[in-house]
Design an enzyme around this catalytic site. Structure first.
Site: not given
Ligand code: MG
Length: 353
Positions: A149, A263
Site C-alpha cells: 500500500k 471485488k
Molecule cells: Mg485496491
C-alpha cells in the site's frame, strides 16, 4: 435453462468485528469491519449464506442503509424483491445472490468447480518501511507476488523505499503497488517513471474521484487514468473505479488497456461482470473486500470460475479478525478450491447469534 430462483425465507444479522491489527490505506484506518450476514432457507431446509460488506469510501453506501434494506425485505426474498432493491444496494444483492447459489449448489450436490484447482495468492505487505522485513518472511513462506500500500506517507520517502523493497524481492517476484487513489496526476507520473524497468506488476488506482465529487471530477480523473495507462509501460489497475456493475462495461467501452481488480462482494451481478471480462480477455485480479469468510467463500467461487488467465488472488488478508472464527483460510502462497469450499458459513452465523 434453469428456472428463476424461487422465493426463500430471509434472515439477517449485523456484525461489527475488531481486526487483529489495524489496516491502513490512503482512505482510512480500519480498526473494525462492519457488515451484514444474510441467511436464506428453502422449504426443504436447505440453507445458504451471503455477506453484504460495503466500503463507503468506494461509494457503495453504508451498513446502515444495508440494514434498512434488509428490514424492508421482510422475511422472504425472491427475484421480485431483488429487483426492487435500491441501485446502491449492490453489496446486499451480492449477498443474496451468494446465498441463492449456496442453496442451488446444495441441490446439485456439487462444488461448482474443479475441487483440485488452485490459485497463487499475493502477500499483503504492511505500509511503509515494515514492508521490507515482511518481504523476507513472506518469501520464505513461498509467496512470489507481493502487494504494498502506497500513498500513505511522504511521496519522496515512499519512492525511496521502493528501491529498498525491490532489492529484497526474490528473483522473479512481482510487486503490486496500491495507491488507493491518493495521488494527483503529477504524483502518479513521478511514481510511474520510477516503476518502469522495475518488477512492478501494476500500479493500482493511482488517482480516484468518487461519484460524490461530481460528474466533472469523475470525467477528469477518467481522462487522467487513460492518459497514464497509455503513457507509461507499467500497467495500471482499476479498483475503486469499479464500484458498480456498470463501471466494468464503461471502462471496457473506453478501451481501458490496464488491469481490473474485481471485488465480487461489491458487485450486484458478479457472474455477469465476470463473463463480460472473460469475453474481453481482460487481466483480472479477484480481490478481498476485507469481508468475513462467508463473503470470501462466494468471492472465491467467482475467482475459481474465471476462465481467463489466472492472476495471483488478492486474498492474502487472513488472519484478519481478532476472533479467528471469522477468518478464511490463513494466507498461504496458494489457495485450493477445496480450502474455499470447506468454509463453514453456519459457524459464523451462529457466532453472531
Ligand atoms: Mg485496491
Amino acid at each position: 435453462m434453469a428456472a428463476d430462483p424461487p422465493t426463500h425465507r430471509f434472515a439477517f444479522r449485523q456484525y461489527r468485528l475488531p481486526l487483529r491489527t489495524v489496516v491502513r490505506t490512503a482512505h482510512e484506518v480500519w480498526t473494525h469491519r462492519s457488515g451484514v450476514i444474510v441467511r436464506l432457507s428453502d422449504a426443504s431446509g436447505r440453507v445458504g449464506f451471503g455477506e453484504a460488506a460495503p466500503i463507503p469510501a468506494f461509494g457503495t453506501g453504508t451498513v446502515e442503509e444495508t440494514l434498512a434494506s434488509c428490514a424492508a425485505l421482510g422475511d422472504s426474498v425472491g427475484e421480485a424483491q431483488l429487483g426492487r432493491l435500491p441501485q446502491a444496494q449492490n453489496c446486499l444483492r451480492a449477498a443474496i445472490r451468494a446465498a441463492q447459489e449456496d442453496i442451488a449448489l446444495a441441490v446439485e450436490c456439487a462444488g461448482g468447480h474443479d475441487a483440485d484447482s488452485y490459485r497463487a495468492v499475493a502477500a499483503l505487505l504492511p505500509a511503509g518501511r515494515p514492508a521490507i522485513e515482511q518481504v523476507a518472511v513472506k518469501a520464505d513462506a513461498g509467496f512470489r507476488v507481493f502487494k504494498w500500500k502506497v500513498g500513505i506517507t511522504d511521496i519522496a520517502d515512499e519512492i525511496a523505499l521502493l528501491d529498498d523493497l525491490c532489492a529484497v524481492l526474490p528473483g522473479g517476484a512481482k510487486l503490486r503497488l496500491d495507491a488507493n487513489g491518493a495521488w494527483d496526476r503529477r504524483q502518479a507520473e513521478r511514481w510511474l517513471e520510477r516503476c518502469a524497468e522495475r518488477p512492478i506488476e501494476f500500479v493500482e488506482q493511482p488517482c480516484f474521484s468518487p461519484i460524490s465529487a461530481g460528474e466533472a471530477a469523475v470525467k477528469r480523473t477518467t481522462d487522467v487514468l487513460l492518459g497514464l495507462a497509455h503513457d507509461y509501460p507499467t500497467p495500471i489497475a482499476l479498483d475503486e473505479s469499479l464500484v458498480d456493475d456498470g463501471d466494468v462495461a464503461r471502462w471496457l467501452e473506453l478501451g481501458w488497456p490496464g488491469w481490473f481488480v474485481v471485488k465480487p462482494s461489491l458487485l450486484g451481478d458478479a457472474a455477469g461482470v465476470r463473463r463480460r471480462l472473460e469475453a474481453a480477455r481482460a487481466n483480472v485480479v479477484f480481490s478481498s473486500a476485507l469481508e468475513t469468510a462467508i463473503g470470501a467463500k462466494a468471492a472465491l467461487r467467482h475467482a475459481f470460475a474465471w476462465r481467463g488467465e489466472p492472476k495471483a488472488l488478492g486474498f492474502g488478508v487472513w488472519p484478519l479478525f481478532a476472533d479467528a472464527r471469522f477468518d478464511g483460510p490463513v494466507a498461504a502462497p496458494f489457495l485450493r478450491a477445496t480450502d474455499a469450499g470447506r468454509i463453514d458459513s453456519e459457524v459464523i452465523w451462529n457466532a453472531l447469534g
